[in-house]
Design an enzyme around this catalytic site. Sequence first.
Site, PDB file in Angstrom:
ATOM      1  N   LYS A 138       1.711  -1.239  17.851  1.00  0.00           N
ATOM      2  CA  LYS A 138       1.235  -2.152  16.654  1.00  0.00           C
ATOM      3  C   LYS A 138       2.150  -2.898  16.070  1.00  0.00           C
ATOM      4  O   LYS A 138       3.396  -2.700  16.037  1.00  0.00           O
ATOM      5  CB  LYS A 138       0.638  -1.012  15.611  1.00  0.00           C
ATOM      6  N   ASP A 178      -6.147  -7.666  14.045  1.00  0.00           N
ATOM      7  CA  ASP A 178      -6.360  -6.443  13.216  1.00  0.00           C
ATOM      8  C   ASP A 178      -6.730  -7.243  11.905  1.00  0.00           C
ATOM      9  O   ASP A 178      -6.907  -8.245  11.915  1.00  0.00           O
ATOM     10  CB  ASP A 178      -5.036  -5.510  12.999  1.00  0.00           C
TER      11      ASP A 178
HETATM   12  P1  NDP Z   1     -10.591  -8.027   8.754  1.00  0.00           P
HETATM   13  O1  NDP Z   1      -9.478  -8.952   7.961  1.00  0.00           O
HETATM   14  O2  NDP Z   1     -11.452  -8.880   9.472  1.00  0.00           O
HETATM   15  O3  NDP Z   1     -11.342  -7.374   7.477  1.00  0.00           O
HETATM   16  C1  NDP Z   1     -10.579  -6.568   6.589  1.00  0.00           C
HETATM   17  C2  NDP Z   1     -11.768  -6.078   5.556  1.00  0.00           C
HETATM   18  O4  NDP Z   1     -11.392  -5.091   4.613  1.00  0.00           O
HETATM   19  C3  NDP Z   1     -11.917  -7.313   4.557  1.00  0.00           C
HETATM   20  O5  NDP Z   1     -13.369  -6.975   3.955  1.00  0.00           O
HETATM   21  C4  NDP Z   1     -10.954  -7.082   3.504  1.00  0.00           C
HETATM   22  O6  NDP Z   1     -11.116  -7.520   2.339  1.00  0.00           O
HETATM   23  C5  NDP Z   1     -11.092  -5.454   3.326  1.00  0.00           C
HETATM   24  N1  NDP Z   1      -9.847  -4.858   2.955  1.00  0.00           N
HETATM   25  C6  NDP Z   1      -8.583  -5.091   3.475  1.00  0.00           C
HETATM   26  N2  NDP Z   1      -7.585  -4.525   2.778  1.00  0.00           N
HETATM   27  C7  NDP Z   1      -8.184  -3.961   1.745  1.00  0.00           C
HETATM   28  C8  NDP Z   1      -7.657  -3.184   0.916  1.00  0.00           C
HETATM   29  N3  NDP Z   1      -6.244  -2.702   0.609  1.00  0.00           N
HETATM   30  N4  NDP Z   1      -8.769  -2.561  -0.271  1.00  0.00           N
HETATM   31  C9  NDP Z   1     -10.042  -2.786   0.056  1.00  0.00           C
HETATM   32  N5  NDP Z   1     -10.327  -3.807   0.868  1.00  0.00           N
HETATM   33  C10 NDP Z   1      -9.714  -3.993   1.914  1.00  0.00           C
HETATM   34  O7  NDP Z   1     -10.060  -6.705   9.257  1.00  0.00           O
HETATM   35  P2  NDP Z   1     -10.933  -5.983  10.540  1.00  0.00           P
HETATM   36  O8  NDP Z   1     -12.186  -5.886  10.451  1.00  0.00           O
HETATM   37  O9  NDP Z   1     -10.097  -6.589  11.619  1.00  0.00           O
HETATM   38  O10 NDP Z   1     -10.266  -4.514  10.247  1.00  0.00           O
HETATM   39  C11 NDP Z   1     -10.559  -3.687   9.364  1.00  0.00           C
HETATM   40  C12 NDP Z   1     -10.272  -2.215   9.771  1.00  0.00           C
HETATM   41  O11 NDP Z   1     -10.600  -1.808  11.181  1.00  0.00           O
HETATM   42  C13 NDP Z   1      -8.627  -2.032   9.746  1.00  0.00           C
HETATM   43  O12 NDP Z   1      -8.317  -0.844   9.233  1.00  0.00           O
HETATM   44  C14 NDP Z   1      -8.346  -2.051  11.248  1.00  0.00           C
HETATM   45  O13 NDP Z   1      -7.071  -1.631  11.414  1.00  0.00           O
HETATM   46  C15 NDP Z   1      -9.468  -1.407  11.867  1.00  0.00           C
HETATM   47  N6  NDP Z   1      -9.648  -1.667  13.301  1.00  0.00           N
HETATM   48  C16 NDP Z   1      -9.797  -3.023  13.424  1.00  0.00           C
HETATM   49  C17 NDP Z   1     -10.092  -3.392  14.993  1.00  0.00           C
HETATM   50  C18 NDP Z   1     -10.271  -4.771  15.377  1.00  0.00           C
HETATM   51  O14 NDP Z   1     -10.804  -4.875  16.609  1.00  0.00           O
HETATM   52  N7  NDP Z   1     -10.413  -5.918  14.547  1.00  0.00           N
HETATM   53  C19 NDP Z   1      -9.876  -2.307  15.908  1.00  0.00           C
HETATM   54  C20 NDP Z   1      -9.821  -1.123  15.499  1.00  0.00           C
HETATM   55  C21 NDP Z   1      -9.687  -0.887  13.927  1.00  0.00           C
HETATM   56  P3  NDP Z   1     -10.543  -8.796   1.621  1.00  0.00           P
HETATM   57  O15 NDP Z   1     -11.125  -9.939   2.508  1.00  0.00           O
HETATM   58  O16 NDP Z   1     -10.811  -8.890   0.262  1.00  0.00           O
HETATM   59  O17 NDP Z   1      -8.910  -8.710   2.226  1.00  0.00           O
END
Ligand code: NDP
Length: 459
Positions: A138, A178
């Site tokens: 990562k 991510d």
């Molecule tokens: P994105 O950046 O596309 O979206 C993240 C989302 O989570 C946004 O809505 C963001 O809100 C919100 N968010 C981020 N940080 C916080 C926080 N501290 N408190 C509250 N809300 C928060 O990321 P992904 O959708 O790709 O990833 C989401 C999760 O899924 C993560 O945990 C990631 O590790 C996991 N994941 C992702 C994969 C992938 O293929 N993308 C694969 C496996 C796991 P805002 O817009 O306000 O920041």
Amino acid sequence: MQATLTKPKSGNKDAFVSKFMQDLTAKNPGEKEFHQAVQEVVESLVPVLERHPEFKKAKILDRIVEPERAILFRVPWMDDKGEIHIQKGYRVEFNSAIGPYKGGLRFHPSVNIGILKFLGFEQVFKNSLTTLPMGGGKGGCDFDPKGKSDAEVMRFCQSFMSELFRHIGPNTDVPAGDIGVGGREIGFLFGQYKKLTNRFDSVLTGKGLNWGGSLIRPEATGYGCVYFAAEALATRGESFKGKKVAVSGSGNVAQYAVEKVNQLGGKAVTMSDSNGYIVDEDGINPEKLAYVMELKNVKRGRIKEYVSKFPKAQYHDGTGVWNVKVDVALPCATQNELNGKDAETLIKNGCICVAEGANMPSTPEAVEVFVHKKILYGPGKAANAGGVATSGLEMSQNAIRMNWSREEVDRHLHNIMKSIHKTCVDTAKEYGQPDNYVMGANIGGFLKVATSMMDQGLV
Ligand code: NDP
């Protein structure tokens, strides 16, 4: 967000976990999320070590919690006004026993070595569960893409890759997206890699469709999480049909989780971002979801704006998304976003299934509630493995220089999620705790990596 570690309980098992965690904490001070992730896994592995004394003798557990390599580097970049900024860049190459390091890059101001070690550690077990030959890694940076112009994001990505390129490669380490790293960032990173190396390699996944990307990769984590939840529901004769579903987040994973819930006949009623959440009791149907995708992926706006477009929905500031009465909950935002009290509230309101799209979104207290109350609880390393699995499929397509159809990739993804679910269920049963997906996922993921480490000697 922070969580407290569960207190060690009495007994031999707990004395072992307690001592192991004391040593780990002393060696890795201040890395709270990493301690949390390790503790959960070590608690699950005690019966495996009892059954396999050879793992104990070879110190597999002590070795598996130590990254093979961690790189820290300077990332200088210039904003549109000519001001210079310096960020911290990282790549944690955690374990390569079963394949090249594989795992995403996160760009978010909260990124530090402890968070990346927790994510890299989880990735080792998750990748093993997918059945594909991928090790775990990562990386990321404390850069915040929010509010930056495309040109600023490009200059930053180019600077980040100017160091990262010498550590990665299609048979060494293959990063992906991510939080904060989507199609735009992968494009800029790939462009710079290619310029520096003069190679068109499968060195990143999540690539654009015109230059080596796979159909279904953007959808894969969200779709896979819902496929996993559907398998879990089926074990109790249930399905998504007619179920009300709470989804947190509004990024990549959340968007496609909502899409798949709709396709399977469920009704997603919430989405959120770091400021607050919306509740739409009529359901976030495909038309409304298309609005969210445009809002988040193109305009890069806030979820609050949803209620100006769909005034029957409500917006609330803060993190109360788990107070909404639902049958199924899919946390898809970030780590430790669902605490013990939220878990109690969900169950009191009739929630029967929680599947984690995000990595470690439930605090240890919440996990304890879910496992104790025996609801269907799919931990992230199993439920969200569809993303990295489809990255693995992107690598396969690149290797044979072919593109599979949407249906073909989706079929592979669906089968992989079914297989991960089966591994969790069968392993939990074998170790005397049927229904305990946490144990099933941790042991199922560990065995293949541990055995491979034994085969490869003390390296
Ligand atoms: P994105 O950046 O596309 O979206 C993240 C989302 O989570 C946004 O809505 C963001 O809100 C919100 N968010 C981020 N940080 C916080 C926080 N501290 N408190 C509250 N809300 C928060 O990321 P992904 O959708 O790709 O990833 C989401 C999760 O899924 C993560 O945990 C990631 O590790 C996991 N994941 C992702 C994969 C992938 O293929 N993308 C694969 C496996 C796991 P805002 O817009 O306000 O920041």
